[in-house]
Design an enzyme around this catalytic site. Structure first.
Site, short mmCIF file in Angstrom:
data_model
loop_
_atom_site.label_atom_id
_atom_site.label_comp_id
_atom_site.label_asym_id
_atom_site.label_seq_id
_atom_site.Cartn_x
_atom_site.Cartn_y
_atom_site.Cartn_z
N GLU A 94 0.82 -1.20 0.00
CA GLU A 94 0.00 0.00 0.00
C GLU A 94 0.86 1.26 0.00
O GLU A 94 1.92 1.31 0.61
CB GLU A 94 -0.94 -0.02 1.20
CG GLU A 94 -1.84 -1.25 1.11
CD GLU A 94 -2.96 -1.31 2.12
OE1 GLU A 94 -3.88 -2.10 1.91
OE2 GLU A 94 -2.93 -0.59 3.13
N CYS A 107 3.41 8.27 1.67
CA CYS A 107 3.89 7.24 2.59
C CYS A 107 4.08 5.96 1.77
O CYS A 107 3.11 5.44 1.21
CB CYS A 107 2.83 7.06 3.68
SG CYS A 107 3.22 5.77 4.84
N CYS A 114 5.90 -7.66 6.92
CA CYS A 114 7.01 -7.23 7.77
C CYS A 114 7.35 -8.35 8.73
O CYS A 114 6.47 -9.02 9.25
CB CYS A 114 6.61 -5.98 8.56
SG CYS A 114 7.98 -5.28 9.52
N CYS A 118 5.65 -6.05 15.46
CA CYS A 118 5.36 -5.12 16.56
C CYS A 118 3.91 -5.38 16.98
O CYS A 118 3.03 -5.56 16.13
CB CYS A 118 5.56 -3.67 16.12
SG CYS A 118 7.28 -3.34 15.65
N CYS A 121 0.86 -3.30 15.37
CA CYS A 121 0.88 -2.96 13.95
C CYS A 121 0.25 -4.08 13.12
O CYS A 121 0.64 -5.24 13.23
CB CYS A 121 2.32 -2.72 13.50
SG CYS A 121 2.44 -2.37 11.74
N GLY A 168 6.47 -2.59 6.02
CA GLY A 168 7.83 -3.11 6.01
C GLY A 168 8.81 -2.34 6.86
O GLY A 168 8.53 -1.23 7.31
N GLU A 169 9.96 -2.96 7.09
CA GLU A 169 11.05 -2.32 7.82
C GLU A 169 12.13 -1.96 6.79
O GLU A 169 12.85 -2.84 6.30
CB GLU A 169 11.59 -3.30 8.88
CG GLU A 169 12.89 -2.88 9.53
CD GLU A 169 12.94 -1.43 10.02
OE1 GLU A 169 12.01 -0.99 10.71
OE2 GLU A 169 13.92 -0.74 9.68
N CYS A 343 -1.86 5.04 9.86
CA CYS A 343 -0.67 4.32 10.32
C CYS A 343 -1.07 2.99 10.94
O CYS A 343 -1.96 2.95 11.77
CB CYS A 343 0.01 5.05 11.46
SG CYS A 343 0.81 6.52 11.04
N1 SAH Z 1 8.99 -0.47 10.19
C1 SAH Z 1 9.09 0.95 10.24
C2 SAH Z 1 8.15 1.69 9.34
C3 SAH Z 1 6.69 1.27 9.27
S1 SAH Z 1 5.54 1.75 10.52
C4 SAH Z 1 8.99 1.44 11.65
O1 SAH Z 1 8.71 0.63 12.52
O2 SAH Z 1 9.25 2.60 11.90
C5 SAH Z 1 5.41 3.49 10.48
C6 SAH Z 1 4.96 4.05 11.86
O3 SAH Z 1 3.59 3.72 12.15
C7 SAH Z 1 5.79 3.47 12.98
O4 SAH Z 1 6.17 4.44 13.91
C8 SAH Z 1 4.82 2.49 13.58
O5 SAH Z 1 5.18 2.17 14.87
C9 SAH Z 1 3.51 3.23 13.46
N2 SAH Z 1 2.35 2.35 13.65
C10 SAH Z 1 2.27 1.04 13.34
N3 SAH Z 1 1.06 0.55 13.66
C11 SAH Z 1 0.36 1.56 14.20
C12 SAH Z 1 -0.99 1.67 14.70
N4 SAH Z 1 -1.83 0.64 14.71
N5 SAH Z 1 -1.38 2.88 15.13
C13 SAH Z 1 -0.56 3.93 15.10
N6 SAH Z 1 0.71 3.89 14.63
C14 SAH Z 1 1.17 2.70 14.18
#
Ligand code: SAH
Length: 390
Positions: A94, A107, A114, A118, A121, A168-169, A343
């Site tokens: 996406e 974005c 990924c 986390c 996420c 993704g990371e 996000c």
């Molecule tokens: N892997 C990378 C980039 C992708 S996530 C990273 O971890 O930074 C981009 C941002 O969105 C990150 O800060 C992540 O922690 C945040 N994010 C992920 N899931 C979320 C959610 N459900 N609500 C709010 N922010 C979220």
């Protein structure tokens, strides 16, 4: 049949120079071809009218300019757009565009799924499938710019900022991401300044040191907790690279950037988990000596997650504590929620190789919760890239 043609969309300036040198071509071809690909957005070598016929036919034989295909486009009532982009392995990732006054932030995704998982996420719940190629990463930028030009021709520069905060990371797809970053910042590419291109990482510490050697792109770090105990629960990679190591890496990266640059610290606020006054105080203490701005992100819920969004009161209280400690903070407003573009809501369509997706779906079924959003998406009602753009 295996497609063995080189996709020039994914070659950084240095790699394209090497490509033309190997062909015995003069170096000015690099400029000519990059402008056609990245500025003009052409699809074929036949449109590159300042190349000789012989060169065009050679390029037609051995090379291509191929953008990933758009499967679905959705537009939110707040103007946010989301594209579901089909990549080579058949999965989809996406890409999201967020207009905000004069600024337009794109974005982009760097991987299909990924591996990091986390806890808050939804991309992580899809498991990991593949790294995107440089062409697939840069292709998201090119696709968005040209699509926006069609629908918003009055905006001079629709995409002013690019953030690697999609699926993704990025630092686990290091080489392809570094080449993509260089093309996005290159004047012969998309010419977006280093202050407006941000790579976001969950904290792959050794890769931050590697990045410092090859790039000065802006860095965002997904911290989300001020202590190792809590962070390891939310961001499992913390068990491998704990906070102290991550902070050292951030300082090292910052030292290489020069004046007036700061790291962005992302902190997703989850109700009752990491949003208490003591967390704010610990966070301020932890970041006291780091030149940074803190980006507070209210948690965006997704199916199957037990977490809840921070309450307004707790968000306010958290901010106040940080303000008093002289922290620079921004609160990220949630955008594009109605199209699952916020996000952590980006799930694409991943052919998972880890089994994690199936486990998550079984949990959802056990709790009688509908499937993750994308399963309901009509990915088959696709519009081809060409139809979509022209
Ligand atoms: N892997 C990378 C980039 C992708 S996530 C990273 O971890 O930074 C981009 C941002 O969105 C990150 O800060 C992540 O922690 C945040 N994010 C992920 N899931 C979320 C959610 N459900 N609500 C709010 N922010 C979220």
């Amino acid at each position: 049949m295996l497609n063995s043609r080189v996709n020039l969309l994914g070659l950084s300036q240095a790699k394209l120079a090497q490509f033309f040198q190997d062909l015995g071509e003069k170096s000015f071809r690099v400029q000519q071809v990059m402008k056609w690909i990245h500025h003009e957005g052409v699809q074929s070598f036949d449109e590159m009218t300042n190349l000789s016929k012989a060169l065009r036919s050679k390029l037609n034989e051995i090379a291509e300019v191929r953008e990933p295909e758009v499967a679905v486009e959705k537009i939110s009532k707040d103007g946010t757009r989301k594209w579901l982009v089909r990549v080579d392995n058949g999965s989809c990732v996406e890409t999201v565009f967020i207009p905000q006054g004069k600024r337009g932030t794109l974005c982009i995704s760097s991987q299909v799924g990924c591996a990091l998982d986390c806890s808050f996420c939804s991309t992580g719940k899809q498991g990991f499938s593949a790294n995107l190629s440089t062409a697939e990463i840069v292709g998201q930028v090119r696709m968005a710019i040209h699509s926006l030009k069609e629908t918003e021709p009055d905006r001079e520069r629709a995409v002013s900022n690019v953030v690697f905060m999609g699926m993704g990371e990025p630092l686990l797809n290091f080489d392809n991401v570094v080449d993509a970053v260089s093309l996005i910042m290159d004047d012969l590419g998309y010419g977006i300044s280093k202050r407006r291109v941000t790579l976001s990482t969950a904290g792959v510490v050794p890769a931050i040191y590697e990045l410092a050697k090859v790039s000065d792109v802006s860095l965002a770090v997904s911290l989300h907790a001020p202590t190792d105990e809590l962070r390891s629960e939310l961001v499992p990679i913390n068990r491998k690279y704990p906070i102290a190591q991550l902070m050292e890496a951030c300082q090292h990266y910052l030292d290489g950037l020069g004046e007036h640059r700061a790291i962005t610290i992302e902190y997703t606020l989850i109700d009752g988990v990491n949003d208490q006054p003591e967390h704010a105080r610990q966070l301020a203490a932890l970041l006291k000596n780091l030149e940074c701005k803190i980006n507070l992100i209210p948690f965006n819920p997704f199916p199957g997650s037990d977490y809840k969004k921070v309450s307004d009161d707790n968000l306010e209280q958290f901010q106040q504590i940080l303000y008093k400690k002289d922290c620079r903070i921004m609160v990220r407003t949630t955008r594009g929620e109605d199209i699952d573009a916020a996000c952590g809501q980006l799930v694409g369509k991943v052919n998972d190789r880890t089994g994690r997706h199936a486990r998550h779906q079984r949990r959802l079924e056990a709790k009688q919760i509908p499937m993750l959003p994308i399963q309901n998406d009509d990915v088959n009602s696709r519009t081809s890239n060409r139809e979509f753009r022209r």
